[in-house]
Design an enzyme around this catalytic site. Sequence first.
Site, PDB file in Angstrom:
ATOM      1  N   HIS A 131       0.883  -1.193   0.000  1.00 41.39           N
ATOM      2  CA  HIS A 131       0.000   0.000   0.000  1.00 41.39           C
ATOM      3  C   HIS A 131       0.912   1.232   0.000  1.00 41.39           C
ATOM      4  CE1 HIS A 131      -3.508   2.403   0.571  1.00 41.39           C
ATOM      5  NE2 HIS A 131      -3.778   2.165   1.843  1.00 41.39           N
ATOM      6  N   MET A 156       8.060  -2.599  -7.118  1.00 39.52           N
ATOM      7  CA  MET A 156       7.238  -1.682  -6.337  1.00 39.52           C
ATOM      8  C   MET A 156       6.900  -0.432  -7.152  1.00 39.52           C
ATOM      9  SD  MET A 156       7.193  -3.834  -4.114  1.00 39.52           S
ATOM     10  CE  MET A 156       6.110  -3.178  -2.871  1.00 39.52           C
ATOM     11  N   GLY A 157       5.655   0.059  -6.932  1.00 37.05           N
ATOM     12  CA  GLY A 157       5.195   1.220  -7.704  1.00 37.05           C
ATOM     13  C   GLY A 157       4.467   0.822  -8.974  1.00 37.05           C
ATOM     14  N   HIS A 203      -2.025  -2.460  -9.376  1.00 32.22           N
ATOM     15  CA  HIS A 203      -3.068  -1.877  -8.528  1.00 32.22           C
ATOM     16  C   HIS A 203      -4.226  -2.850  -8.444  1.00 32.22           C
ATOM     17  CE1 HIS A 203      -5.953   1.010  -6.919  1.00 32.22           C
ATOM     18  NE2 HIS A 203      -4.906   1.738  -6.596  1.00 32.22           N
ATOM     19  N   ARG A 235      -4.143   8.794 -11.531  1.00 33.68           N
ATOM     20  CA  ARG A 235      -3.393   9.925 -10.975  1.00 33.68           C
ATOM     21  C   ARG A 235      -1.991  10.058 -11.541  1.00 33.68           C
ATOM     22  NH1 ARG A 235      -4.432   7.196  -5.264  1.00 33.68           N
ATOM     23  NH2 ARG A 235      -3.835   5.482  -6.648  1.00 33.68           N
ATOM     24  N   ASP A 279       2.500   5.798  -6.617  1.00 36.08           N
ATOM     25  CA  ASP A 279       3.754   5.784  -5.873  1.00 36.08           C
ATOM     26  C   ASP A 279       4.980   5.817  -6.788  1.00 36.08           C
ATOM     27  OD1 ASP A 279       2.624   5.766  -3.334  1.00 36.08           O
ATOM     28  OD2 ASP A 279       2.322   3.597  -3.381  1.00 36.08           O
ATOM     29  N   ARG A 297     -18.279  -6.577  10.174  1.00 34.70           N
ATOM     30  CA  ARG A 297     -17.906  -7.874  10.749  1.00 34.70           C
ATOM     31  C   ARG A 297     -18.279  -8.947   9.722  1.00 34.70           C
ATOM     32  NH1 ARG A 297     -17.452 -13.103  11.882  1.00 34.70           N
ATOM     33  NH2 ARG A 297     -17.251 -13.608  14.103  1.00 34.70           N
TER      34      ARG A 297
HETATM   35  C1  ACO Z   1      -1.149   3.993  -3.309  1.00 38.10           C
HETATM   36  C2  ACO Z   1      -1.194   2.518  -3.375  1.00 38.10           C
HETATM   37  O1  ACO Z   1      -1.407   1.869  -2.397  1.00 38.10           O
HETATM   38  S1  ACO Z   1      -1.055   1.832  -4.917  1.00 38.10           S
HETATM   39  C3  ACO Z   1      -0.343   0.238  -4.617  1.00 38.10           C
HETATM   40  C4  ACO Z   1       1.093   0.357  -4.152  1.00 38.10           C
HETATM   41  N1  ACO Z   1       1.724  -0.985  -4.053  1.00 38.10           N
HETATM   42  C5  ACO Z   1       2.721  -1.382  -4.857  1.00 38.10           C
HETATM   43  O2  ACO Z   1       3.191  -0.658  -5.750  1.00 38.10           O
HETATM   44  C6  ACO Z   1       3.271  -2.751  -4.585  1.00 38.10           C
HETATM   45  C7  ACO Z   1       3.490  -3.559  -5.859  1.00 38.10           C
HETATM   46  N2  ACO Z   1       2.248  -3.999  -6.419  1.00 38.10           N
HETATM   47  C8  ACO Z   1       1.578  -5.079  -5.928  1.00 38.10           C
HETATM   48  O3  ACO Z   1       2.053  -5.789  -5.053  1.00 38.10           O
HETATM   49  C9  ACO Z   1       0.205  -5.417  -6.510  1.00 38.10           C
HETATM   50  O4  ACO Z   1       0.095  -4.913  -7.818  1.00 38.10           O
HETATM   51  C10 ACO Z   1      -0.932  -4.861  -5.636  1.00 38.10           C
HETATM   52  C11 ACO Z   1      -0.825  -5.446  -4.222  1.00 38.10           C
HETATM   53  C12 ACO Z   1      -0.856  -3.342  -5.536  1.00 38.10           C
HETATM   54  C13 ACO Z   1      -2.279  -5.232  -6.261  1.00 38.10           C
HETATM   55  O5  ACO Z   1      -2.354  -6.550  -6.175  1.00 38.10           O
HETATM   56  P1  ACO Z   1      -3.570  -7.494  -6.583  1.00 38.10           P
HETATM   57  O6  ACO Z   1      -4.681  -6.778  -7.227  1.00 38.10           O
HETATM   58  O7  ACO Z   1      -3.890  -8.304  -5.391  1.00 38.10           O
HETATM   59  O8  ACO Z   1      -2.918  -8.314  -7.704  1.00 38.10           O
HETATM   60  P2  ACO Z   1      -1.925  -9.503  -7.478  1.00 38.10           P
HETATM   61  O9  ACO Z   1      -0.892  -9.168  -6.467  1.00 38.10           O
HETATM   62  O10 ACO Z   1      -2.753 -10.726  -7.248  1.00 38.10           O
HETATM   63  O11 ACO Z   1      -1.244  -9.536  -8.882  1.00 38.10           O
HETATM   64  C14 ACO Z   1      -1.749 -10.226 -10.018  1.00 38.10           C
HETATM   65  C15 ACO Z   1      -0.557 -10.770 -10.774  1.00 38.10           C
HETATM   66  O12 ACO Z   1       0.283  -9.693 -11.196  1.00 38.10           O
HETATM   67  C16 ACO Z   1       1.555  -9.795 -10.588  1.00 38.10           C
HETATM   68  N3  ACO Z   1       1.952  -8.469 -10.128  1.00 38.10           N
HETATM   69  C17 ACO Z   1       1.118  -7.490  -9.677  1.00 38.10           C
HETATM   70  N4  ACO Z   1       1.852  -6.417  -9.359  1.00 38.10           N
HETATM   71  C18 ACO Z   1       3.135  -6.729  -9.586  1.00 38.10           C
HETATM   72  C19 ACO Z   1       4.332  -6.034  -9.417  1.00 38.10           C
HETATM   73  N5  ACO Z   1       4.352  -4.796  -8.949  1.00 38.10           N
HETATM   74  N6  ACO Z   1       5.490  -6.652  -9.738  1.00 38.10           N
HETATM   75  C20 ACO Z   1       5.479  -7.914 -10.221  1.00 38.10           C
HETATM   76  N7  ACO Z   1       4.372  -8.627 -10.401  1.00 38.10           N
HETATM   77  C21 ACO Z   1       3.210  -8.036 -10.089  1.00 38.10           C
HETATM   78  C22 ACO Z   1       1.375 -10.711  -9.388  1.00 38.10           C
HETATM   79  O13 ACO Z   1       2.565 -11.335  -9.030  1.00 38.10           O
HETATM   80  C23 ACO Z   1       0.327 -11.652  -9.909  1.00 38.10           C
HETATM   81  O14 ACO Z   1       0.960 -12.574 -10.779  1.00 38.10           O
HETATM   82  P3  ACO Z   1       0.484 -14.116 -10.824  1.00 38.10           P
HETATM   83  O15 ACO Z   1      -0.960 -14.064 -11.269  1.00 38.10           O
HETATM   84  O16 ACO Z   1       1.414 -14.725 -11.783  1.00 38.10           O
HETATM   85  O17 ACO Z   1       0.612 -14.599  -9.402  1.00 38.10           O
HETATM   86  O1  OAA Z   2      -6.897   2.219  -3.821  1.00 37.80           O
HETATM   87  C1  OAA Z   2      -6.001   1.457  -3.426  1.00 37.80           C
HETATM   88  O2  OAA Z   2      -6.149   0.230  -3.254  1.00 37.80           O
HETATM   89  C2  OAA Z   2      -4.638   1.968  -3.149  1.00 37.80           C
HETATM   90  C3  OAA Z   2      -4.442   3.355  -3.641  1.00 37.80           C
HETATM   91  O3  OAA Z   2      -4.186   3.598  -4.790  1.00 37.80           O
HETATM   92  C4  OAA Z   2      -4.614   4.435  -2.686  1.00 37.80           C
HETATM   93  O4  OAA Z   2      -5.004   4.194  -1.537  1.00 37.80           O
HETATM   94  O5  OAA Z   2      -4.389   5.600  -3.067  1.00 37.80           O
END
Ligand code: ACO
Ligand code: OAA
Length: 396
Positions: free
Chosen positions: A228, A263-264, A267, A276, A318, A362
């Site tokens: 996140h 990372m980054g 979504h 954004r 991010d 819940r």
């Molecule tokens: C402001 C914010 O909070 S925005 C989010 C910030 N977080 C990040 O940048 C962390 C990196 N990104 C991630 O971990 C993910 O994209 C998340 C957690 C944000 C979203 O995840 P989910 O919707 O649950 O998708 P999930 O993690 O299941 O990904 C689906 C597939 O794409 C892959 N994937 C998704 N994001 C990434 C990534 N950043 N790098 C590599 N692989 C990725 C997963 O490994 C998965 O592959 P698989 O199907 O072969 O297992």
């Molecule tokens: O909506 C989400 O899951 C994460 C996000 O981009 C934020 O909180 O800004």
Amino acid sequence: MTDTEIKKGLAGVTVDYTAISKVNPDTNSLLYRGYPVHELAATQPFEAVAYLLWHGELPSETQLAQLRATERERRALTDDVKAAIDLLPVEAHPMDEVRTAVSVIGAADLAGIGNVMDAVGTPEENLDRSIRLFAALPAIVAYGQRRRRGQDAVAARDDLDYAANFLWMTFGEEADPVVVDAFNRSMILYAEHSFNASTFTARVIASTLSDLYSAVTGAVGALKGPLHGGANEAVLHIFDEIGSADRVTTWLDDALARKRKIMGFGHRVYKRGDSRVPTMKAALDSLVAHYDRPDVLALYDALESEFVGRKGIYPNLDYPSGPAYNLIGFDTLTFTPLFVAARITGWTAHIMEQQASNALIRPLSAYNGSDERHIEGYVPDSATAAAADRPEEAAG
Ligand SMILES: CC(=O)SCCNC(=O)CCNC(=O)[C@H](O)C(C)(C)COP(=O)(O)OP(=O)(O)OC[C@H]1O[C@@H](n2cnc3c(N)ncnc32)[C@H](O)[C@@H]1OP(=O)(O)O
Ligand SMILES: O=C([O-])CC(=O)C(=O)O
């Protein structure tokens, strides 16, 4: 086992209405109270967007002036909060400092003490608490960075608006208008995003009729995680590892071979790009030109095009905000606390929305543990044995 359908991570589950923001992945758009976020970022100070999120309408000139006056009155780092931060190890993660500071501010607010039924507070009290945290967080975040650098706190300036004063308290010098503008835009873009993990955490806590500070403290904890808000910090660690644009291909080969998450990118809701990112990327471009750092842009572009080309996974907010904050001069560890300072507006708007139309949150779980079993040698007393024979009465 059970044939109940499990929605792991609540993916795709709609749990309630909200009138605060609309995330639309089909049109790649984000509205705050109906306004496209890029229009707000181009035209409004962050204080006006805070008002919009709390009240549902943009402020009149008088309303904005009132909010700004209150915010300025409450900007200073108070002695109790500074003392609490100073008790923490200087190496503590600044998200832990921020979480602690919110808790200290909450404990010092004695309204509702004495009867837990009053903890939730009135709508007026909660708006006041929201403004208090909004006003207090910049000094807390700024002091955190200065403390780690062995510097004293810089007193707030009441002749500067929110964004310019935040930069002043962090760096002890007035920021260039280009920098203030990019920073203000980042605050607006980070302010709100519907039922993301930290906002949902805040709503869960608010739904128990706990107080607003407790809900925000929980939200800070949820935001810290790298899946996140912690991702903006993690992006810079990746940039540092890669070093320069010409090293992206080899670095990515290795990272993907080791199944690392980049990372980054990615979504839960947006699958074709984060609404954004174009606005934040434009802010990053203005900082790259201001600081004359084309190398940063080269690395940014190279990693984006390689990763999107290979995986079809797009940058989230991010990704551009990490290098933007780095160029401004924030320490990498300070990036997620900056997100807190912005998201306090969205969190508190959601807490108040939850309180206005509450249902305890819940959900159910499907049990997949051991079958029922018993403690060897346990002999129930007669009352327990009788109740076990009449389970419907025991359940009351
Ligand atoms: C402001 C914010 O909070 S925005 C989010 C910030 N977080 C990040 O940048 C962390 C990196 N990104 C991630 O971990 C993910 O994209 C998340 C957690 C944000 C979203 O995840 P989910 O919707 O649950 O998708 P999930 O993690 O299941 O990904 C689906 C597939 O794409 C892959 N994937 C998704 N994001 C990434 C990534 N950043 N790098 C590599 N692989 C990725 C997963 O490994 C998965 O592959 P698989 O199907 O072969 O297992
Ligand atoms: O909506 C989400 O899951 C994460 C996000 O981009 C934020 O909180 O800004």
